[in-house]
Design an enzyme around this catalytic site. Structure first.
Site, PDB file in Angstrom:
ATOM      1  CG  HIS A 239      -0.255   0.416   2.486  1.00  0.00           C
ATOM      2  ND1 HIS A 239       0.559  -0.443   3.156  1.00  0.00           N
ATOM      3  CD2 HIS A 239      -0.239   1.572   3.191  1.00  0.00           C
ATOM      4  CE1 HIS A 239       1.039   0.155   4.231  1.00  0.00           C
ATOM      5  NE2 HIS A 239       0.579   1.381   4.277  1.00  0.00           N
TER       6      HIS A 239
HETATM    7  N1  UDP Z   1      -4.322  -4.976   8.473  1.00  0.00           N
HETATM    8  C1  UDP Z   1      -5.592  -5.499   8.635  1.00  0.00           C
HETATM    9  N2  UDP Z   1      -6.264  -5.921   7.510  1.00  0.00           N
HETATM   10  C2  UDP Z   1      -5.725  -5.879   6.266  1.00  0.00           C
HETATM   11  C3  UDP Z   1      -4.401  -5.366   6.124  1.00  0.00           C
HETATM   12  C4  UDP Z   1      -3.734  -4.899   7.256  1.00  0.00           C
HETATM   13  O1  UDP Z   1      -6.112  -5.571   9.744  1.00  0.00           O
HETATM   14  O2  UDP Z   1      -6.396  -6.258   5.304  1.00  0.00           O
HETATM   15  C5  UDP Z   1      -3.628  -4.487   9.681  1.00  0.00           C
HETATM   16  C6  UDP Z   1      -2.228  -4.985   9.858  1.00  0.00           C
HETATM   17  O3  UDP Z   1      -2.205  -6.271  10.438  1.00  0.00           O
HETATM   18  C7  UDP Z   1      -1.610  -3.926  10.735  1.00  0.00           C
HETATM   19  C8  UDP Z   1      -2.299  -2.669  10.294  1.00  0.00           C
HETATM   20  O4  UDP Z   1      -3.469  -3.087   9.575  1.00  0.00           O
HETATM   21  O5  UDP Z   1      -1.885  -4.113  12.088  1.00  0.00           O
HETATM   22  C9  UDP Z   1      -1.266  -1.978   9.456  1.00  0.00           C
HETATM   23  O6  UDP Z   1      -1.753  -1.152   8.639  1.00  0.00           O
HETATM   24  P1  UDP Z   1      -1.077  -0.711   7.270  1.00  0.00           P
HETATM   25  O7  UDP Z   1      -0.288  -1.803   6.676  1.00  0.00           O
HETATM   26  O8  UDP Z   1      -2.221  -0.158   6.533  1.00  0.00           O
HETATM   27  O9  UDP Z   1      -0.148   0.507   7.745  1.00  0.00           O
HETATM   28  P2  UDP Z   1       1.340   0.672   8.257  1.00  0.00           P
HETATM   29  O10 UDP Z   1       1.562  -0.297   9.386  1.00  0.00           O
HETATM   30  O11 UDP Z   1       2.258   0.457   7.111  1.00  0.00           O
HETATM   31  O12 UDP Z   1       1.397   2.081   8.744  1.00  0.00           O
END
Ligand code: UDP
Length: 347
Positions: free
Chosen positions: A206
């Protein structure tokens, strides 16, 4: 009674808020008032996290989703300022590195309201990432900087920030431990997708640095295609990536694409996968929390200890370390309790 206004807006912040809101609710001396900026608004990117994880409904909802970075951050800044003027909190609490984080930090600091930053001190040293700008600026106006790792503490020191720095561990570890306990009974996603435990790789994509550049996006999917020659690749597709794939005409026929899932389903997918391929910050650590190897689809990471401990590699590194060790920095699952104790003592 002290009042803390917290700001959330994007999926990773809901996961962190799940742990911290529970700790605030259990603390008699602090009342939490939550603002949802609306940065993520789809039911499966927002509502499901509140209902599944028992996060109290936000008192204020700004409904600011979409738009360019400056436009979105500016609207949030104005909206949060109005609420802060009415709520008059003792502290504003922000999470991570999104536009909602920066808007909260700016709104509060202009009103001389003390800012607490959860997940402070992380650095990719890549200023082209919007997240890096958000976190650097937020850290520099924060009074309390709650760091998840010693590396984060060191990064702040390098920038001259030593006051108010607390190494408390990773609040996502609190959330992951709780979800792992509940996911076994609370998720039937493996049965729904017809997946056997250990038979598939779990992927997420993403980051703007991957989705906004067609060549990079193609390279990410070429990587996943190579993985899919070995085993099924399950990809809960982020809306931004879905749009980018359409715009760049990239074919995904070789992947098991599903809609974004709630946190219990995500945890079940993590607990039962063979390995993880991701450009997410949170998912890199969750792979480690659940004992899975991770390939990070980026050229750098803020979570360097996962690499040093042998659980993670950048996709630019040819092989995963064979020897693995535990990472003590993330704590024991009581990061939220430590944050609340500091605030209770110092507010
Ligand atoms: N996550 C979720 N469902 C999904 C994809 C990700 O619950 O379909 C969770 C993931 O396990 C993590 C959080 O969303 O806890 C992370 O979000 P993301 O990857 O969007 O953001 P980042 O951590 O890179 O800021």
């Amino acid at each position: 009674m002290k009042k803390v206004v917290s700001v959330v807006g994007a999926r990773p912040q809901f996961v962190k808020a799940a742990a911290l809101s529970r700790a605030f609710a259990a603390c008699e001396g602090i009342e939490e008032v939550m603002i949802h900026t609306g940065q993520h608004f789809d039911a499966n990117m927002s509502d499901i996290f509140f209902s599944e994880l028992g996060i109290p409904a936000p008192k204020h909802h700004l409904g600011i989703g979409g738009g360019k970075h400056g436009e979105m951050t500016g609207k949030m800044l104005a909206g949060i300022e109005e609420i802060l003027l009415a709520e008059k909190p003792d502290c504003l609490l922000i999470y991570g590195d999104t536009n909602s984080t920066l808007a909260g930090a700016l709104a509060a600091s202009k009103l001389n309201i003390a800012v607490a930053h959860v997940e402070a001190g992380l650095r990719s040293f890549n200023r082209r990432m919007p997240e890096e700008v958000n976190r650097v600026l937020s850290d520099h106006v924060s009074k309390w900087l709650f760091c998840p790792t010693q590396t984060a503490v060191n990064n702040l020191k390098t920038e001259g920030i030593t006051h108010g720095v607390h190494m408390v561990g990773d609040v996502m570890y609190d959330a992951a431990l709780d979800a792992a306990k509940r996911a076994q009974a609370g998720s039937d996603i493996l049965a729904r997708l017809g997946l056997a435990a250990g038979s598939y790789s779990l992927a997420t994509v993403h980051r703007a640095e991957n989705t906004d550049d067609s060549q990079r996006l193609q390279a990410v999917f070429d990587h996943l295609k190579a993985v899919s020659a070995e085993r099924t690749v399950v990809l809960p597709l982020h809306p931004r990536t879905a749009n980018a794939v359409k715009a760049h005409n990239i074919s995904l026929g070789f992947l098991n694409i599903i809609d974004p899932v709630g946190y219990l389903d995500m945890t079940a997918l993590l607990v039962n996968c063979f390995d993880v391929h991701t450009d997410s910050g949170g998912v890199q650590k969750e792979a480690y929390f659940h004992g899975k190897e991770c390939v990070t689809l980026r050229d750098e990471t803020e979570w360097v200890e996962t690499i040093e401990a042998g659980w993670n590699r950048l996709w630019t590194q040819p092989v995963m370390a064979v020897e693995k060790r535990a990472i003590s920095d993330y704590g024991t699952g009581n990061c939220a309790g430590k944050i609340v104790s500091v605030l209770l003592r110092e507010l």
